[in-house]
Design an enzyme around this catalytic site. Structure first.
Site, mmCIF file in Angstrom:
data_model
loop_
_atom_site.group_PDB
_atom_site.id
_atom_site.type_symbol
_atom_site.label_atom_id
_atom_site.label_comp_id
_atom_site.label_asym_id
_atom_site.label_seq_id
_atom_site.Cartn_x
_atom_site.Cartn_y
_atom_site.Cartn_z
ATOM 1 N N ASP A 79 0.859 -1.190 0.000
ATOM 2 C CA ASP A 79 0.000 0.000 0.000
ATOM 3 C C ASP A 79 0.897 1.242 0.000
ATOM 4 O OD1 ASP A 79 -2.929 0.806 1.908
ATOM 5 O OD2 ASP A 79 -1.561 2.190 0.960
ATOM 6 N N ASP A 129 -3.084 2.525 -5.768
ATOM 7 C CA ASP A 129 -2.047 2.555 -4.725
ATOM 8 C C ASP A 129 -1.890 1.242 -3.964
ATOM 9 O OD1 ASP A 129 -4.438 2.701 -3.404
ATOM 10 O OD2 ASP A 129 -3.755 4.107 -1.888
ATOM 11 N N GLU A 130 -2.479 0.176 -4.469
ATOM 12 C CA GLU A 130 -2.376 -1.097 -3.751
ATOM 13 C C GLU A 130 -2.093 -2.245 -4.701
ATOM 14 O OE1 GLU A 130 -5.593 -2.103 -1.114
ATOM 15 O OE2 GLU A 130 -5.851 -0.021 -0.550
#
Lengths: 401, 76
Positions: free
Chosen positions: A14, A109-110
């Site tokens: 993350d 974002d992950e």
């Protein structure tokens, strides 16, 4: 059922305060300052990401800019820059791909990845180091390690920013005992109340709850999935996949600024253009459309419709959504317009029609899509969309988590 | 942030900006924050986010026309 005794094989990564951190990487003068990236820099703009420093002051994602400025009046507000974020996403993905061929981007974002060779702690430490060296020294990530994707994500939330945590058969009881129900991904107020009604008040209660009780609490098979997830097992793909597509709908929304608040149809047309393009990129067709309108006086209206035939062309989607719009009692002074399409099917075959050449329509749409892909979206677009290209800006959707 | 969008001259070394000439004044690049690229249609665009002392500059290089533009500046 015991906790999964296998060695952890899943890494969840993350990017901390993603958009804000990337902006601070690009502009070193913004580092260690309270900054936010917001949909609009005006007072009513919604904050999409707050920097680590801003978060420490109590500024959170989802807040209005005006509320954040009440906390810190000198707050720096930036507009999102999607190409920048996509570029960083691709660079991190490339690093992860050098460790495993099973890398799944969960959102901008992950990432989730599977490594079966062991040594995950070392790999994770190396990934963090490489991101600093190859992407940017200011970009930090939190990494979680576990036996399934869900607990790896929970582990990644344990320590922020720049964390590295593991949930395994040796420490899960200790980790669970320190968490509240709402610390678990997917359990917010509603689900928490639902679980409380069945006497499940802590994560350990949740872990120890029998499947029948969870099935009652969640109203079906979801209860079993929760039981498996908390015990460190992956939900099998066939169980997780309810239809042909994991994605259940495609849609876009837009919050018109005051000077565009009465231009509903051109905006709807543009949203249809975007949705249609995404739909066809995934080789899908749909047989349902939905429209949501919210005006500036707080009134909202929505309607969905199942269609008698499958559609894939922008003009057909627009026609159906326009029909919904005409039924609405809110047509002006709009704050938010959202469209979506549902009942997804694979577009591998076409239903021929008596009065229309569907194959010709499909070929024409494909040709237009190819041109738009090569020269940029909206290079060729419908004449009704008489708005400049910035009216519905490029945005990054919040992905699944 | 101040939007500029003006043509500038850029001296490069190893494909990264070394100095920028804007309004007859030279700005030495002291740090590169991020270099990213994207396509505008079929044209590859390179963006350099750089510092010159306490001035932040955002440069855009159009790989089709081989032109440099200063897009934004920011001073702390």
């Amino acid at each position: 059922m015991e906790f999964n005794g296998n060695l952890p094989s899943i890494i969840h990564l993350d990017i901390n305060s993603c958009f804000a951190t990337i902006e601070q990487q690009a502009n070193p003068l913004l580092r260690d300052k309270p900054i936010v990236v917001a949909a609009y820099t005006t007072n009513s703009g919604c904050i999409l990401a707050a920097s680590v420093t801003a978060k420490k002051m109590g500024i959170k994602t989802g807040m209005r800019v005006i509320d954040a400025k009440r906390i810190y009046p000198l707050l720096i507000t930036l507009l999102p820059d999607p190409p920048k974020y996509r570029f960083v996403h691709q660079k991190i993905k490339k690093i992860l791909k050098s460790y495993s061929d099973k890398v799944i981007p969960k959102s901008i974002d992950e990432f989730s990845m599977k490594i079966v060779t062991g040594g995950l702690w070392l790999v994770a430490s190396e990934i963090k180091k490489r991101i600093r060296q190859e992407v940017g020294e200011y970009i930090t990530v939190s990494i979680g390690i576990s036996t399934n994707k869900y607990l790896a994500k929970v582990a990644s939330n344990l320590q922020k920013p720049d964390g590295l945590s593991e949930i395994n058969s040796g420490n899960f009881l200790e980790v669970f005992s320190k968490l509240k129900l709402t610390d678990l991904t997917g359990i917010k107020r509603g689900n928490s109340i639902r679980l409380n009604r069945f006497g499940i008040k802590s994560v350990l209660d949740f872990y120890n709850a029998p499947v029948w009780k969870l099935k009652l609490a969640f109203g079906g098979i979801e209860g079993l999935y929760w039981h498996l997830k908390l015990h460190g097992f992956e939900i099998s793909q066939s169980a997780e996949r309810l239809g042909i597509f994991k994605q259940k709908m495609y849609g876009n929304s837009y919050a018109p600024p005051p000077n565009k608040k009465d231009q509903a149809l051109p905006i709807i047309s543009k949203l249809c253009e975007k949705t249609g393009f995404r739909l066809r990129k995934e080789k899908a067709k749909v047989s349902g459309v939905y429209l949501y309108l919210h005006d500036r006086e707080g009134k909202s209206w929505h309607m969905g419709k199942k269609l008698s035939k499958d559609v894939f062309k922008t003009a057909d989607i627009y026609k159906e959504i326009k029909n919904l719009f005409l039924k609405s009692d809110i047509k002006k002074n709009l704050r938010n317009i959202a469209i979506s399409t549902f009942n997804l099917k694979k577009a591998d075959s076409l239903q021929l029609e008596m009065f229309e050449d569907v194959c010709k329509k499909s070929s024409l749409t494909k040709a237009v899509d190819r041109i738009n892909k090569k020269y940029g979206l909206y290079t060729i677009h419908s004449g009704r969309m008489i708005l400049d290209s910035t009216v519905v800006q490029d945005r990054i959707a919040f992905g699944q988590s | 942030m101040r939007n500029i969008s003006e043509h500038v001259n850029v001296v490069l070394r190893d494909n990264t900006p070394l100095s920028i000439t804007w309004k007859n004044r030279d700005y030495k690049v002291t740090k590169i924050g991020l270099q990213h690229n994207y396509y505008e249609g079929k044209t590859l665009i390179h963006i350099f986010s750089v510092l010159s002392g306490d001035l932040f500059l955002r440069l855009k290089f159009d790989s089709k026309n081989l032109t440099w533009n200063l897009m934004e500046i920011y001073q702390a």
